[in-house]
Design a protein around this motif. Sequence first.
Motif, short mmCIF file in Angstrom:
data_model
loop_
_atom_site.label_atom_id
_atom_site.label_comp_id
_atom_site.label_asym_id
_atom_site.label_seq_id
_atom_site.Cartn_x
_atom_site.Cartn_y
_atom_site.Cartn_z
N ALA A 176 0.83 -1.21 0.00
CA ALA A 176 0.00 0.00 0.00
C ALA A 176 0.86 1.25 0.00
CB ALA A 176 -0.94 -0.01 1.20
N ARG A 177 1.94 1.24 0.77
CA ARG A 177 2.83 2.41 0.80
C ARG A 177 3.41 2.69 -0.58
NH1 ARG A 177 4.22 0.15 5.88
NH2 ARG A 177 6.03 -0.95 5.01
N LEU A 178 3.77 1.62 -1.28
CA LEU A 178 4.34 1.81 -2.62
C LEU A 178 3.29 2.25 -3.63
CD1 LEU A 178 7.08 -0.84 -3.48
CD2 LEU A 178 7.20 1.63 -3.66
N TYR A 179 2.09 1.71 -3.54
CA TYR A 179 1.03 2.16 -4.45
C TYR A 179 0.72 3.63 -4.20
CZ TYR A 179 0.14 -2.71 -5.76
OH TYR A 179 0.27 -4.00 -6.24
N ASP A 180 0.73 4.05 -2.93
CA ASP A 180 0.51 5.47 -2.62
C ASP A 180 1.63 6.32 -3.23
OD1 ASP A 180 -1.81 5.00 -1.24
OD2 ASP A 180 -0.85 4.92 0.73
N ARG A 181 2.87 5.84 -3.13
CA ARG A 181 4.00 6.59 -3.69
C ARG A 181 3.87 6.70 -5.21
NH1 ARG A 181 9.90 4.24 -2.87
NH2 ARG A 181 9.25 4.40 -0.68
N LEU A 182 3.43 5.61 -5.83
CA LEU A 182 3.26 5.63 -7.28
C LEU A 182 2.23 6.67 -7.70
CD1 LEU A 182 3.31 1.79 -7.94
CD2 LEU A 182 4.79 3.44 -9.09
N MET A 183 1.14 6.76 -6.95
CA MET A 183 0.12 7.75 -7.29
C MET A 183 0.63 9.17 -7.04
SD MET A 183 -3.43 5.79 -6.33
CE MET A 183 -2.84 4.87 -4.90
N GLU A 184 1.47 9.34 -6.01
CA GLU A 184 2.09 10.64 -5.78
C GLU A 184 3.02 11.01 -6.94
OE1 GLU A 184 4.09 10.24 -2.08
OE2 GLU A 184 2.25 10.21 -0.88
N GLN A 185 3.61 10.00 -7.58
CA GLN A 185 4.47 10.24 -8.73
C GLN A 185 3.68 10.49 -10.01
OE1 GLN A 185 7.01 6.50 -7.86
NE2 GLN A 185 8.48 7.88 -8.80
N GLY A 186 2.36 10.41 -9.91
CA GLY A 186 1.53 10.66 -11.08
C GLY A 186 1.14 9.41 -11.84
N ASP A 187 1.39 8.25 -11.26
CA ASP A 187 1.03 7.00 -11.92
C ASP A 187 -0.44 6.70 -11.62
OD1 ASP A 187 0.89 4.55 -13.11
OD2 ASP A 187 1.98 3.48 -11.55
N SER A 188 -1.29 7.01 -12.59
CA SER A 188 -2.73 6.79 -12.40
C SER A 188 -3.26 5.77 -13.39
CB SER A 188 -3.49 8.11 -12.55
OG SER A 188 -3.23 8.69 -13.83
N THR A 189 -2.43 4.78 -13.73
CA THR A 189 -2.86 3.73 -14.65
C THR A 189 -3.88 2.82 -13.98
OG1 THR A 189 -1.06 2.28 -13.95
CG2 THR A 189 -0.63 3.73 -15.83
N PHE A 190 -4.62 2.09 -14.80
CA PHE A 190 -5.63 1.17 -14.26
C PHE A 190 -5.00 0.17 -13.30
CE2 PHE A 190 -7.44 -3.07 -14.42
CZ PHE A 190 -8.72 -2.83 -13.93
#
Length: 354
Positions: A176-190
């Motif tokens: 979950a922490r990594l998925y949150d970081r990815l979204m903070e990086q702008g990764d909004s893929t499906f």
Amino acid sequence: MTIIALALLAVFPARGEGSDSLQVLLQLGDSCMQQYNTYEALAHYQRAYALCDSSLTRMKLADCYYKRGNYRQTSDLLKLVPEDSLSHDAFRQLANSYQKQGDTDSYIYWTEQLVNHYPMDGEMVAGLTLAYAKNEQPQNGIICGMKYTQRDSTNILVNRALADAWFMNRDFSAAARLYDRLMEQGDSTFNTLYSAGMCYSQLEDLELAYKYLQLAFLISGMQHQGCAYRLGVICIDTKRYPEGLRYLDLAKQMMLPDTTIMKAITLSQGEGNYLTQHYEEAVTAWKEHLTYNPTSIATYYNIANAYAYLLKDKEQAVAYYQQFLDLARQEEKPTAQLTEMMEKAVEMLEFAGK
């Protein structure tokens, strides 16, 4: 005439020709490749390889095969080239050829060798991390990804693969922490949104699960059946009953005739309709569930109770209590809960018989 003869000799070298003809063939192949003409390039490289089996001719011929989708020929040529002689591109083509052939073990082996030589090739590190995870070695994938992130923690490809490895290792908090970081990086893929939703569902943070699954479903164009189903279940669990039932209905339409999923969908539809006091719809859903899961003891009991207490249909209640008891009595070691249900069913049948 002399110029023409020399040109013909270059294209059709005589038996026993030397390095000059080899160089001409390689140059002709290179020229064709620059024009994306792999068909003619292949002929030149094959003749060059026949003249001289070297690391250079192998890599050029393999490159041509790779770009033509002949992955078996590519791997057969490159696996015999000494690792120190493989160019970076050739190394990648060797590893990826095995992946494209579905040979996961060979892909892992050659990608390991590549990463040893080129540890900052993030794309291949991500591929190796994910391959470990999918090959039931998520811990090795985590080690691989973490080693890279010690030098570069911003690579989205590596972070995605590492998050998935944590998820497959059932460490949902780390994932979950990594998925949150990815979204903070702008990764909004499906995939990132869907995986984040699934992760928070496992952590029982149902509001965040709902948020990310809803976003993922919208990004999919409302076409991803698994996301629709999961979102429907989360909605039911968070008491968004009408919304959840809509998602489940969509999932049902998309997933037919997947029996395994239909079992889960119809069961959730029954629960959702029951909790919103749509009892006839609940019974309809539970009956449909029985067509996919005819040995579901609890479903017969739920239908019987609905008929007995809510729909006031004595005949149907008796029929389903009897079917429930017929199945329940086949259980060699009934649980305390099942025993209690059986006792109540017997009482209902006795009362109905009076």
